[in-house]
Design an enzyme around this catalytic site. Structure first.
Site, PDB file in Angstrom:
ATOM      1  N   ASP A   1      45.168 -56.339 -63.705  1.00 27.15           N
ATOM      2  CA  ASP A   1      44.148 -55.318 -64.006  1.00 27.15           C
ATOM      3  C   ASP A   1      44.981 -54.381 -64.762  1.00 27.15           C
ATOM      4  OD1 ASP A   1      41.745 -54.246 -63.054  1.00 27.15           O
ATOM      5  OD2 ASP A   1      42.932 -52.974 -61.488  1.00 27.15           O
TER       6      ASP A   1
ATOM      7  N   SER B   1      36.027 -47.403 -54.670  1.00 37.06           N
ATOM      8  CA  SER B   1      36.343 -46.973 -53.347  1.00 37.06           C
ATOM      9  C   SER B   1      35.563 -45.717 -52.957  1.00 37.06           C
ATOM     10  CB  SER B   1      37.949 -46.663 -53.254  1.00 37.06           C
ATOM     11  OG  SER B   1      38.512 -47.742 -53.051  1.00 37.06           O
TER      12      SER B   1
HETATM   13  P1  13P Z   1      39.768 -47.289 -56.581  1.00 35.06           P
HETATM   14  O1  13P Z   1      40.859 -46.291 -57.137  1.00 35.06           O
HETATM   15  O2  13P Z   1      38.345 -46.443 -56.435  1.00 35.06           O
HETATM   16  O3  13P Z   1      40.038 -48.248 -55.497  1.00 35.06           O
HETATM   17  O4  13P Z   1      39.338 -48.317 -57.889  1.00 35.06           O
HETATM   18  C1  13P Z   1      40.177 -49.315 -58.063  1.00 35.06           C
HETATM   19  C2  13P Z   1      40.156 -49.983 -59.484  1.00 35.06           C
HETATM   20  O5  13P Z   1      39.262 -49.647 -60.372  1.00 35.06           O
HETATM   21  C3  13P Z   1      40.971 -50.916 -59.892  1.00 35.06           C
HETATM   22  O6  13P Z   1      40.919 -51.544 -60.897  1.00 35.06           O
HETATM   23  O1  G3H Z   2      42.657 -48.989 -61.179  1.00 29.69           O
HETATM   24  C1  G3H Z   2      43.717 -49.144 -61.099  1.00 29.69           C
HETATM   25  C2  G3H Z   2      44.438 -49.659 -59.778  1.00 29.69           C
HETATM   26  O2  G3H Z   2      44.088 -48.992 -58.870  1.00 29.69           O
HETATM   27  C3  G3H Z   2      45.811 -49.771 -59.981  1.00 29.69           C
HETATM   28  O3  G3H Z   2      46.558 -48.862 -59.781  1.00 29.69           O
HETATM   29  O4  G3H Z   2      48.375 -49.059 -61.541  1.00 29.69           O
HETATM   30  O5  G3H Z   2      48.717 -47.718 -59.368  1.00 29.69           O
HETATM   31  O6  G3H Z   2      48.735 -50.134 -59.415  1.00 29.69           O
HETATM   32  P1  G3H Z   2      48.251 -48.987 -60.037  1.00 29.69           P
HETATM   33 ZN    ZN Z   3      40.096 -49.825 -62.408  1.00 26.55          ZN
END
Ligand code: 13P
Ligand code: G3H
Ligand code: ZN
Length: 289
Positions: free
Chosen positions: A80, A213
């Site tokens: 991600d 979320s």
């Molecule tokens: P949230 O912070 O709303 O859970 O979004 C997560 C997200 O977009 C991870 O890529």
């Molecule tokens: O959208 C991003 C995710 O919530 C990942 O967050 O980089 O803190 O793991 P992080």
């Molecule tokens: Zn994201």
């Protein structure tokens, strides 16, 4: 079992969206995969650069891949918000079938150039790439995006970006916000459903809703009907994890067995993951059985 992301879309029922749940650790991973099993619905498990820095990419990948062996419905391993192409190449070596290059902070041409390069590298190995066009509010990895900089995705830009890059899935900025800030009333997200529909009319690949979320179920339903196929959830799982951990540690301050302390934590994550899977239209097969 671990499955390739393409398997999710071989016979895709567009009335559902697949959840992409972020994990940082063993218990979150177990909770997500137990939820997927219980509802007989495949899930995407996502890890970020921040989690790779915390646990080691090899470690977190091994945890997800090993836990996926217990999955009946199928687990997709996804990277991600990758900023650094070298991290994404390493993820591909480790068996990720989907990687996101997020250069959405760069001007269109640079974002498209970097994303195109990543697509060439990934497709040579049979791996799908998610790109992002438009900018979201909240915190993306280490990059804070102020409200003033926020830029929703223009449907025509999404179309141009898709053709310039050849991405397989596309993250768009349609009004949601990353992170805890919106859960604490710091910003009020909205979801621009007509914008989703307009992007979906032009770009015929799975669209990804980030920052989901806290989005209410009716809006989620409209977003899926408008063309969203993947919905990213991290913050609500983190909240479930942290609240359950605090509560569990307080039950018996003399308890020193990590397994006893952590079991309710995985259970809390599982419950939130199940609620999201159902909200996104999954779990019908199991409900009907
Ligand atoms: P949230 O912070 O709303 O859970 O979004 C997560 C997200 O977009 C991870 O890529
Ligand atoms: O959208 C991003 C995710 O919530 C990942 O967050 O980089 O803190 O793991 P992080
Ligand atoms: Zn994201």
């Amino acid at each position: 079992m671990l499955i390739h992301i393409r398997e999710l879309f071989n016979h895709y029922d567009s009335s559902i969206a697949y959840p992409a749940f972020n994990t940082q650790n063993l218990e979150t991973t177990l909770g997500i995969i137990q939820a997927s099993n219980e509802l007989d619905t495949p899930v995407i498990v996502a890890t970020s650069e921040g989690t790779a820095a915390y646990a080691g990419l090899e470690t977190i990948a091994a945890i997800v891949k090993t836990a996926a062996c217990r999955s009946k419905a199928g687990v997709v391993l996804h990277f991600d918000h990758g900023k650094d192409i070298r991290h994404l190449e390493r993820a591909i070596e480790l068996g990720y079938s989907s990687v996101m290059i997020d250069h959405s902070h760069l001007p269109f041409e640079e974002n498209a150039r970097d994303t195109r390069r990543m697509v060439e590298l990934a497709h040579a190995k049979g791996v799908w790439v998610q790109g992002e066009i438009g900018r979201m509010r909240g915190t993306e990895d280490w990059v804070s995006v102020s409200e003033a900089q926020a830029l929703l995705t223009e449907p025509d830009d999404a179309f141009r970006f898709y053709w310039a890059t050849g991405v397989d899935t596309l993250a768009c900025s349609v009004g949601t916000v990353h992170g805890i800030i919106k859960m604490r009333g710091g910003v009020k997200p909205h979801v621009d459903i007509p914008r989703i529909r307009a992007i979906h009319d032009r770009v015929k690949i799975p669209l990804v809703l980030h920052g989901a979320s806290g989005v209410d179920p009716d809006t989620i339903h409209l977003a899926i009907a408008g063309g969203i196929s993947i919905i990213n959830i991290d913050t609500e799982l983190r909240m479930a994890f942290s609240n359950a951990l605090r509560a569990s540690a307080e039950i018996d301050p003399r308890e020193i067995d990590p397994r006893r302390i952590m079991k309710p934590v995985a259970q809390a994550v599982k419950e939130v993951a199940m609620a999201k899977i159902r909200q996104f239209g999954g779990g019908r097969h199991r409900a009907a059985a």
